[in-house]
Design a protein around this motif. Sequence first.
Motif, PDB file in Angstrom:
ATOM      1  N   VAL A 119       0.846  -1.185   0.000  1.00 44.75           N
ATOM      2  CA  VAL A 119       0.000   0.000   0.000  1.00 44.75           C
ATOM      3  C   VAL A 119       0.885   1.240   0.000  1.00 44.75           C
ATOM      4  CG1 VAL A 119      -1.772   1.297   1.233  1.00 44.75           C
ATOM      5  CG2 VAL A 119      -1.833  -1.201   1.230  1.00 44.75           C
ATOM      6  N   PHE A 120       0.603   2.139  -0.920  1.00 43.66           N
ATOM      7  CA  PHE A 120       1.244   3.455  -0.961  1.00 43.66           C
ATOM      8  C   PHE A 120       0.176   4.512  -0.700  1.00 43.66           C
ATOM      9  CE2 PHE A 120       3.498   0.753  -3.961  1.00 43.66           C
ATOM     10  CZ  PHE A 120       4.828   0.969  -3.662  1.00 43.66           C
ATOM     11  N   ILE A 188       6.726   1.990  -9.763  1.00 42.05           N
ATOM     12  CA  ILE A 188       5.625   2.633  -9.058  1.00 42.05           C
ATOM     13  C   ILE A 188       6.131   3.296  -7.782  1.00 42.05           C
ATOM     14  CG2 ILE A 188       3.474   2.201  -7.809  1.00 42.05           C
ATOM     15  CD1 ILE A 188       2.882  -0.002  -9.855  1.00 42.05           C
ATOM     16  N   ALA A 189       6.961   2.569  -7.018  1.00 40.52           N
ATOM     17  CA  ALA A 189       7.509   3.134  -5.782  1.00 40.52           C
ATOM     18  C   ALA A 189       8.338   4.383  -6.076  1.00 40.52           C
ATOM     19  CB  ALA A 189       8.362   2.094  -5.063  1.00 40.52           C
ATOM     20  N   VAL A 262      16.935  -6.104  -8.576  1.00 38.01           N
ATOM     21  CA  VAL A 262      15.963  -5.035  -8.325  1.00 38.01           C
ATOM     22  C   VAL A 262      16.113  -4.478  -6.910  1.00 38.01           C
ATOM     23  CG1 VAL A 262      13.504  -4.441  -8.418  1.00 38.01           C
ATOM     24  CG2 VAL A 262      14.413  -6.217  -9.932  1.00 38.01           C
ATOM     25  N   ARG A 263      16.681  -5.262  -6.003  1.00 40.42           N
ATOM     26  CA  ARG A 263      16.785  -4.823  -4.615  1.00 40.42           C
ATOM     27  C   ARG A 263      17.623  -3.563  -4.467  1.00 40.42           C
ATOM     28  NH1 ARG A 263      18.148 -10.791  -2.149  1.00 40.42           N
ATOM     29  NH2 ARG A 263      16.198 -11.805  -2.831  1.00 40.42           N
ATOM     30  N   SER A 264      18.679  -3.478  -5.255  1.00 33.85           N
ATOM     31  CA  SER A 264      19.526  -2.286  -5.163  1.00 33.85           C
ATOM     32  C   SER A 264      18.746  -1.025  -5.525  1.00 33.85           C
ATOM     33  CB  SER A 264      20.743  -2.432  -6.079  1.00 33.85           C
ATOM     34  OG  SER A 264      20.338  -2.613  -7.427  1.00 33.85           O
ATOM     35  N   TYR A 265      17.801  -1.157  -6.453  1.00 34.20           N
ATOM     36  CA  TYR A 265      16.981  -0.006  -6.822  1.00 34.20           C
ATOM     37  C   TYR A 265      16.016   0.355  -5.696  1.00 34.20           C
ATOM     38  CZ  TYR A 265      18.740  -0.738 -11.552  1.00 34.20           C
ATOM     39  OH  TYR A 265      19.555  -0.870 -12.653  1.00 34.20           O
ATOM     40  N   PHE A 266      15.520  -0.650  -4.993  1.00 32.43           N
ATOM     41  CA  PHE A 266      14.673  -0.365  -3.842  1.00 32.43           C
ATOM     42  C   PHE A 266      15.471   0.302  -2.727  1.00 32.43           C
ATOM     43  CE2 PHE A 266      11.591  -3.521  -5.567  1.00 32.43           C
ATOM     44  CZ  PHE A 266      10.448  -2.747  -5.453  1.00 32.43           C
ATOM     45  N   HIS A 272      15.667   7.768  -0.606  1.00 33.83           N
ATOM     46  CA  HIS A 272      14.870   8.950  -0.914  1.00 33.83           C
ATOM     47  C   HIS A 272      13.731   9.124   0.087  1.00 33.83           C
ATOM     48  CE1 HIS A 272      16.236   8.909  -5.415  1.00 33.83           C
ATOM     49  NE2 HIS A 272      17.171   9.343  -4.585  1.00 33.83           N
ATOM     50  N   VAL A 273      13.089   8.005   0.460  1.00 35.34           N
ATOM     51  CA  VAL A 273      12.009   8.085   1.443  1.00 35.34           C
ATOM     52  C   VAL A 273      12.546   8.597   2.774  1.00 35.34           C
ATOM     53  CG1 VAL A 273      10.371   6.724   2.795  1.00 35.34           C
ATOM     54  CG2 VAL A 273      10.611   6.294   0.355  1.00 35.34           C
TER      55      VAL A 273
END
Length: 366
Positions: A119-120, A188-189, A262-266, A272-273
Amino acid sequence: MPAIPSFGNLRGRGGGVRGRRAPAQTAQRRPQPLSASVVDCGVYVGGERRPGTWTHEEAVREVRDRDDGFVWIGLHEPTELQIQGIAETFGLHELAVEDAVHAHQRPKLERYDDTLFMVFRTVRYIEHSSPTTANEIVESGELMAFLGKDFIITVRHGKHTGLARLRRELDADPERLQNGPADVLHAIADHVVDHFLDVTDKIEDDIDEMEAEVFAPRSRVTSEQIYLFKREVLELRRAVSPLATPMRRLSEGYTRLVPEDVRSYFRNVHDHVTTVAERVESFDELLTTLVDATLGKITLQLNSDMRKITAWAAIIAVPTAIAGIYGMNFEYMPELNFKYGYPLVLGIILGLCLLLYRIFRKNRWL
Protein backbone atom coordinates in the motif's frame (compact mmCIF):
# COMPACT_ATOMS: atom_id res chain seq x y z
CA MET A 1 -2.86 4.09 -21.97
CA PRO A 2 -3.61 2.19 -25.18
CA ALA A 3 -7.04 2.87 -26.61
CA ILE A 4 -9.55 0.05 -26.54
CA PRO A 5 -10.43 -0.85 -30.12
CA SER A 6 -14.03 -1.02 -31.20
CA PHE A 7 -15.66 -4.32 -31.99
CA GLY A 8 -15.63 -3.41 -35.69
CA ASN A 9 -11.84 -3.29 -35.77
CA LEU A 10 -10.45 -5.59 -33.08
CA ARG A 11 -6.83 -6.65 -33.15
CA GLY A 12 -5.54 -10.11 -32.41
CA ARG A 13 -2.40 -11.07 -30.57
CA GLY A 14 -0.22 -10.41 -33.56
CA GLY A 15 -1.61 -6.90 -34.06
CA GLY A 16 -3.41 -7.60 -37.36
CA VAL A 17 -6.94 -6.52 -38.07
CA ARG A 18 -9.45 -9.23 -37.42
CA GLY A 19 -12.00 -10.05 -40.05
CA ARG A 20 -14.41 -12.94 -40.40
CA ARG A 21 -12.81 -16.27 -39.70
CA ALA A 22 -12.14 -18.22 -42.87
CA PRO A 23 -13.06 -21.93 -42.83
CA ALA A 24 -9.41 -23.01 -43.03
CA GLN A 25 -8.28 -20.75 -40.21
CA THR A 26 -8.05 -21.74 -36.56
CA ALA A 27 -10.12 -19.92 -33.95
CA GLN A 28 -8.78 -16.52 -32.97
CA ARG A 29 -8.92 -14.94 -29.52
CA ARG A 30 -11.99 -12.75 -29.31
CA PRO A 31 -11.31 -9.72 -27.06
CA GLN A 32 -14.03 -8.76 -24.64
CA PRO A 33 -14.80 -5.34 -23.23
CA LEU A 34 -12.93 -4.53 -20.03
CA SER A 35 -14.70 -4.00 -16.72
CA ALA A 36 -15.61 -0.44 -15.86
CA SER A 37 -12.99 -0.44 -13.08
CA VAL A 38 -10.19 -1.86 -15.28
CA VAL A 39 -8.16 1.03 -16.64
CA ASP A 40 -5.72 -1.16 -18.58
CA CYS A 41 -4.70 -4.79 -18.92
CA GLY A 42 -1.43 -5.61 -20.65
CA VAL A 43 0.65 -8.69 -21.37
CA TYR A 44 4.44 -8.24 -21.29
CA VAL A 45 6.92 -10.73 -22.72
CA GLY A 46 10.64 -10.00 -22.57
CA GLY A 47 9.81 -6.51 -21.32
CA GLU A 48 7.76 -5.71 -24.42
CA ARG A 49 4.02 -5.27 -24.37
CA ARG A 50 2.06 -7.65 -26.56
CA PRO A 51 -0.39 -5.89 -28.86
CA GLY A 52 -4.12 -6.25 -28.50
CA THR A 53 -6.81 -5.86 -25.90
CA TRP A 54 -6.94 -8.53 -23.20
CA THR A 55 -9.32 -9.62 -20.51
CA HIS A 56 -7.69 -10.78 -17.31
CA GLU A 57 -8.54 -14.45 -18.01
CA GLU A 58 -6.99 -14.32 -21.48
CA ALA A 59 -3.97 -12.38 -20.25
CA VAL A 60 -3.06 -14.85 -17.50
CA ARG A 61 -3.71 -17.79 -19.80
CA GLU A 62 -1.36 -16.29 -22.37
CA VAL A 63 1.61 -15.83 -20.03
CA ARG A 64 1.14 -19.21 -18.33
CA ASP A 65 0.83 -21.05 -21.62
CA ARG A 66 4.07 -19.38 -22.69
CA ASP A 67 5.61 -19.83 -19.24
CA ASP A 68 7.09 -16.43 -19.86
CA GLY A 69 6.17 -12.78 -19.28
CA PHE A 70 3.71 -11.21 -16.87
CA VAL A 71 0.37 -9.42 -16.69
CA TRP A 72 -0.12 -5.86 -15.50
CA ILE A 73 -3.72 -4.92 -14.66
CA GLY A 74 -4.67 -1.44 -13.51
CA LEU A 75 -7.89 -0.86 -11.54
CA HIS A 76 -9.46 2.38 -10.36
CA GLU A 77 -11.69 2.31 -7.26
CA PRO A 78 -13.21 -1.12 -7.96
CA THR A 79 -16.15 -2.51 -6.03
CA GLU A 80 -16.10 -5.94 -4.41
CA LEU A 81 -18.13 -7.32 -7.31
CA GLN A 82 -15.82 -5.82 -9.94
CA ILE A 83 -12.64 -7.18 -8.37
CA GLN A 84 -14.05 -10.59 -7.45
CA GLY A 85 -13.29 -12.25 -10.80
CA ILE A 86 -9.72 -10.94 -10.88
CA ALA A 87 -9.15 -12.02 -7.27
CA GLU A 88 -10.31 -15.56 -8.06
CA THR A 89 -8.24 -15.78 -11.24
CA PHE A 90 -5.00 -14.70 -9.58
CA GLY A 91 -5.65 -16.23 -6.15
CA LEU A 92 -5.57 -12.99 -4.17
CA HIS A 93 -6.12 -13.24 -0.43
CA GLU A 94 -9.53 -12.04 0.72
CA LEU A 95 -8.12 -9.78 3.45
CA ALA A 96 -5.86 -7.99 1.00
CA VAL A 97 -8.74 -7.67 -1.47
CA GLU A 98 -10.91 -6.14 1.25
CA ASP A 99 -8.19 -3.58 2.03
CA ALA A 100 -7.82 -2.77 -1.66
CA VAL A 101 -11.54 -2.17 -2.10
CA HIS A 102 -12.25 -0.14 1.02
CA ALA A 103 -8.90 1.75 1.08
CA HIS A 104 -8.05 4.09 3.99
CA GLN A 105 -4.91 2.09 4.73
CA ARG A 106 -1.52 3.31 5.92
CA PRO A 107 1.55 2.39 3.83
CA LYS A 108 2.47 -1.23 4.48
CA LEU A 109 3.85 -4.45 2.98
CA GLU A 110 2.20 -7.82 3.62
CA ARG A 111 2.91 -11.29 2.31
CA TYR A 112 0.15 -13.79 1.57
CA ASP A 113 1.55 -17.15 0.42
CA ASP A 114 3.15 -16.38 -2.97
CA THR A 115 1.69 -12.88 -3.27
CA LEU A 116 2.82 -9.53 -1.93
CA PHE A 117 0.36 -6.79 -1.08
CA MET A 118 1.74 -3.27 -0.80
CA VAL A 119 0.00 0.00 0.00
CA PHE A 120 1.24 3.45 -0.96
CA ARG A 121 -0.28 6.78 0.01
CA THR A 122 0.05 9.30 -2.78
CA VAL A 123 0.08 13.07 -2.38
CA ARG A 124 -0.58 16.03 -4.63
CA TYR A 125 0.28 19.67 -4.03
CA ILE A 126 -2.68 22.04 -4.40
CA GLU A 127 -1.70 25.34 -5.94
CA HIS A 128 -2.70 28.48 -4.00
CA SER A 129 -1.95 32.18 -3.98
CA SER A 130 -0.50 32.32 -0.46
CA PRO A 131 0.18 29.74 2.27
CA THR A 132 -1.28 32.15 4.84
CA THR A 133 -4.72 32.06 3.20
CA ALA A 134 -4.90 28.51 1.79
CA ASN A 135 -7.44 26.09 3.26
CA GLU A 136 -5.86 22.97 1.74
CA ILE A 137 -2.31 22.36 0.56
CA VAL A 138 -1.91 18.58 0.27
CA GLU A 139 -4.39 16.15 -1.25
CA SER A 140 -3.82 12.46 -0.58
CA GLY A 141 -4.85 9.28 -2.33
CA GLU A 142 -4.01 5.58 -2.20
CA LEU A 143 -2.30 3.11 -4.48
CA MET A 144 -2.23 -0.63 -3.81
CA ALA A 145 -0.25 -3.31 -5.62
CA PHE A 146 -0.61 -7.09 -5.70
CA LEU A 147 2.66 -8.69 -6.79
CA GLY A 148 2.92 -12.29 -7.94
CA LYS A 149 5.37 -14.36 -9.95
CA ASP A 150 3.75 -13.50 -13.27
CA PHE A 151 1.42 -10.60 -12.50
CA ILE A 152 1.08 -7.23 -10.86
CA ILE A 153 -2.30 -5.68 -10.15
CA THR A 154 -2.55 -2.02 -9.17
CA VAL A 155 -5.59 -0.54 -7.47
CA ARG A 156 -5.92 3.24 -7.29
CA HIS A 157 -8.08 5.45 -5.09
CA GLY A 158 -8.18 9.17 -5.82
CA LYS A 159 -8.17 11.42 -8.84
CA HIS A 160 -4.45 12.21 -8.94
CA THR A 161 -3.08 8.67 -8.66
CA GLY A 162 -3.03 7.81 -12.37
CA LEU A 163 -0.27 5.58 -13.74
CA ALA A 164 -1.00 6.04 -17.44
CA ARG A 165 2.07 8.19 -18.02
CA LEU A 166 4.31 5.78 -16.12
CA ARG A 167 2.95 2.84 -18.11
CA ARG A 168 3.66 4.65 -21.39
CA GLU A 169 7.23 5.33 -20.26
CA LEU A 170 7.77 1.68 -19.36
CA ASP A 171 6.15 0.49 -22.61
CA ALA A 172 8.60 2.68 -24.52
CA ASP A 173 11.62 1.27 -22.65
CA PRO A 174 11.35 -2.57 -22.49
CA GLU A 175 14.78 -2.87 -20.85
CA ARG A 176 13.28 -1.47 -17.65
CA LEU A 177 10.94 -4.50 -17.45
CA GLN A 178 13.45 -7.30 -17.94
CA ASN A 179 12.99 -8.52 -14.34
CA GLY A 180 9.23 -8.84 -14.61
CA PRO A 181 6.61 -7.52 -12.18
CA ALA A 182 9.23 -6.51 -9.59
CA ASP A 183 10.45 -3.86 -12.04
CA VAL A 184 6.93 -2.46 -12.28
CA LEU A 185 6.64 -2.35 -8.49
CA HIS A 186 9.95 -0.49 -8.29
CA ALA A 187 8.84 1.96 -10.98
CA ILE A 188 5.63 2.63 -9.06
CA ALA A 189 7.51 3.13 -5.78
CA ASP A 190 9.97 5.47 -7.47
CA HIS A 191 7.07 7.35 -9.10
CA VAL A 192 5.32 7.83 -5.75
CA VAL A 193 8.48 8.96 -3.96
CA ASP A 194 9.34 11.40 -6.76
CA HIS A 195 5.99 13.05 -6.11
CA PHE A 196 6.90 13.20 -2.42
CA LEU A 197 10.05 15.10 -3.33
CA ASP A 198 8.15 17.55 -5.56
CA VAL A 199 5.51 18.22 -2.91
CA THR A 200 8.18 18.59 -0.23
CA ASP A 201 10.06 21.20 -2.29
CA LYS A 202 6.90 23.26 -2.78
CA ILE A 203 5.90 23.03 0.87
CA GLU A 204 9.39 24.16 1.86
CA ASP A 205 8.91 27.27 -0.29
CA ASP A 206 5.56 27.89 1.41
CA ILE A 207 7.08 27.56 4.86
CA ASP A 208 9.86 30.01 3.94
CA GLU A 209 7.20 32.48 2.79
CA MET A 210 5.18 31.97 5.97
CA GLU A 211 8.29 32.41 8.10
CA ALA A 212 9.02 35.75 6.43
CA GLU A 213 5.42 36.81 7.06
CA VAL A 214 5.54 35.83 10.73
CA PHE A 215 8.65 37.89 11.45
CA ALA A 216 7.60 40.84 9.30
CA PRO A 217 6.43 43.97 11.18
CA ARG A 218 2.65 44.24 11.53
CA SER A 219 2.14 40.81 9.96
CA ARG A 220 -1.37 39.34 9.97
CA VAL A 221 -0.39 35.68 10.24
CA THR A 222 -2.33 34.00 13.04
CA SER A 223 -1.57 30.84 14.97
CA GLU A 224 -4.69 29.23 13.44
CA GLN A 225 -3.17 29.54 9.96
CA ILE A 226 0.04 27.89 11.09
CA TYR A 227 -1.89 25.08 12.79
CA LEU A 228 -3.73 24.54 9.50
CA PHE A 229 -0.38 24.23 7.75
CA LYS A 230 0.81 21.79 10.42
CA ARG A 231 -2.25 19.67 9.67
CA GLU A 232 -1.32 19.54 5.99
CA VAL A 233 2.29 18.63 6.83
CA LEU A 234 0.93 15.89 9.08
CA GLU A 235 -1.01 14.52 6.09
CA LEU A 236 2.26 14.35 4.14
CA ARG A 237 4.02 12.77 7.11
CA ARG A 238 1.44 9.99 7.29
CA ALA A 239 2.14 9.17 3.66
CA VAL A 240 5.94 9.25 3.88
CA SER A 241 7.14 7.96 7.25
CA PRO A 242 5.45 4.50 7.29
CA LEU A 243 6.76 3.77 3.78
CA ALA A 244 10.38 3.56 4.95
CA THR A 245 9.95 0.13 6.54
CA PRO A 246 8.42 -1.60 3.46
CA MET A 247 11.14 -0.12 1.23
CA ARG A 248 13.84 -1.37 3.57
CA ARG A 249 12.33 -4.86 3.70
CA LEU A 250 12.14 -5.06 -0.09
CA SER A 251 15.77 -3.99 -0.37
CA GLU A 252 16.91 -6.62 2.14
CA GLY A 253 15.48 -9.70 0.43
CA TYR A 254 12.12 -9.93 2.15
CA THR A 255 10.75 -12.08 -0.70
CA ARG A 256 12.01 -14.06 -3.67
CA LEU A 257 9.51 -12.19 -5.86
CA VAL A 258 12.01 -9.31 -5.89
CA PRO A 259 15.25 -10.39 -7.63
CA GLU A 260 18.64 -9.31 -6.36
CA ASP A 261 19.06 -6.99 -9.36
CA VAL A 262 15.96 -5.04 -8.32
CA ARG A 263 16.78 -4.82 -4.61
CA SER A 264 19.53 -2.29 -5.16
CA TYR A 265 16.98 -0.01 -6.82
CA PHE A 266 14.67 -0.37 -3.84
CA ARG A 267 17.59 0.65 -1.62
CA ASN A 268 17.81 3.87 -3.62
CA VAL A 269 14.08 4.47 -3.16
CA HIS A 270 14.46 3.78 0.55
CA ASP A 271 17.18 6.43 0.77
CA HIS A 272 14.87 8.95 -0.91
CA VAL A 273 12.01 8.08 1.44
CA THR A 274 14.31 8.56 4.43
CA THR A 275 15.42 11.94 3.10
CA VAL A 276 11.84 13.09 2.58
CA ALA A 277 10.83 11.84 6.04
CA GLU A 278 13.63 13.83 7.66
CA ARG A 279 12.62 16.96 5.77
CA VAL A 280 8.98 16.56 6.76
CA GLU A 281 10.06 16.12 10.39
CA SER A 282 12.03 19.36 10.16
CA PHE A 283 8.96 21.09 8.70
CA ASP A 284 6.92 20.09 11.72
CA GLU A 285 9.57 21.39 14.10
CA LEU A 286 9.89 24.66 12.18
CA LEU A 287 6.13 25.19 12.19
CA THR A 288 6.08 24.57 15.94
CA THR A 289 8.74 27.28 16.27
CA LEU A 290 6.61 29.62 14.14
CA VAL A 291 3.61 28.95 16.37
CA ASP A 292 5.70 29.87 19.41
CA ALA A 293 6.96 32.99 17.66
CA THR A 294 3.43 34.00 16.68
CA LEU A 295 2.16 33.50 20.22
CA GLY A 296 5.14 35.50 21.49
CA LYS A 297 4.27 38.35 19.12
CA ILE A 298 0.67 38.23 20.25
CA THR A 299 1.78 38.41 23.90
CA LEU A 300 4.05 41.37 23.18
CA GLN A 301 1.25 43.10 21.32
CA LEU A 302 -1.12 42.53 24.22
CA ASN A 303 1.43 43.94 26.65
CA SER A 304 1.92 46.97 24.43
CA ASP A 305 -1.82 47.50 24.17
CA MET A 306 -2.24 47.17 27.93
CA ARG A 307 0.46 49.80 28.52
CA LYS A 308 -1.25 52.18 26.13
CA ILE A 309 -4.61 51.61 27.79
CA THR A 310 -3.06 52.14 31.23
CA ALA A 311 -1.33 55.35 30.12
CA TRP A 312 -4.49 56.85 28.65
CA ALA A 313 -6.46 55.78 31.72
CA ALA A 314 -3.94 57.63 33.94
CA ILE A 315 -4.21 60.77 31.79
CA ILE A 316 -8.00 60.67 31.84
CA ALA A 317 -7.96 60.13 35.61
CA VAL A 318 -6.61 63.70 36.17
CA PRO A 319 -9.61 65.67 34.79
CA THR A 320 -11.93 63.01 36.18
CA ALA A 321 -10.55 63.45 39.71
CA ILE A 322 -10.60 67.27 39.63
CA ALA A 323 -14.06 67.41 38.08
CA GLY A 324 -15.27 64.92 40.66
CA ILE A 325 -14.01 67.01 43.54
CA TYR A 326 -15.61 70.20 42.33
CA GLY A 327 -18.81 68.41 41.44
CA MET A 328 -19.67 67.56 45.04
CA ASN A 329 -21.99 70.65 45.32
CA PHE A 330 -20.94 71.81 48.77
CA GLU A 331 -21.76 75.44 49.54
CA TYR A 332 -18.48 76.31 51.19
CA MET A 333 -15.67 75.12 48.92
CA PRO A 334 -12.40 76.97 48.18
CA GLU A 335 -12.12 78.90 44.96
CA LEU A 336 -15.85 78.73 44.19
CA ASN A 337 -16.13 82.52 44.07
CA PHE A 338 -12.76 83.10 42.43
CA LYS A 339 -13.26 85.04 39.19
CA TYR A 340 -10.63 83.14 37.22
CA GLY A 341 -11.15 79.79 38.91
CA TYR A 342 -12.72 78.02 35.93
CA PRO A 343 -9.97 78.82 33.36
CA LEU A 344 -7.35 78.20 36.06
CA VAL A 345 -8.67 74.70 36.72
CA LEU A 346 -8.84 73.97 33.02
CA GLY A 347 -5.25 75.11 32.63
CA ILE A 348 -4.13 72.92 35.52
CA ILE A 349 -5.96 69.92 34.05
CA LEU A 350 -4.44 70.49 30.63
CA GLY A 351 -0.95 70.99 32.08
CA LEU A 352 -1.10 67.81 34.15
CA CYS A 353 -2.39 65.82 31.17
CA LEU A 354 0.40 67.10 28.94
CA LEU A 355 2.96 66.32 31.64
CA LEU A 356 1.72 62.74 31.95
CA TYR A 357 1.60 62.39 28.18
CA ARG A 358 5.27 63.42 27.84
CA ILE A 359 6.30 61.06 30.63
CA PHE A 360 4.52 58.12 28.99
CA ARG A 361 5.93 58.99 25.57
CA LYS A 362 9.43 59.14 27.00
CA ASN A 363 8.98 55.69 28.53
CA ARG A 364 7.46 54.42 25.25
CA TRP A 365 4.13 53.62 26.72
CA LEU A 366 2.48 55.75 24.05
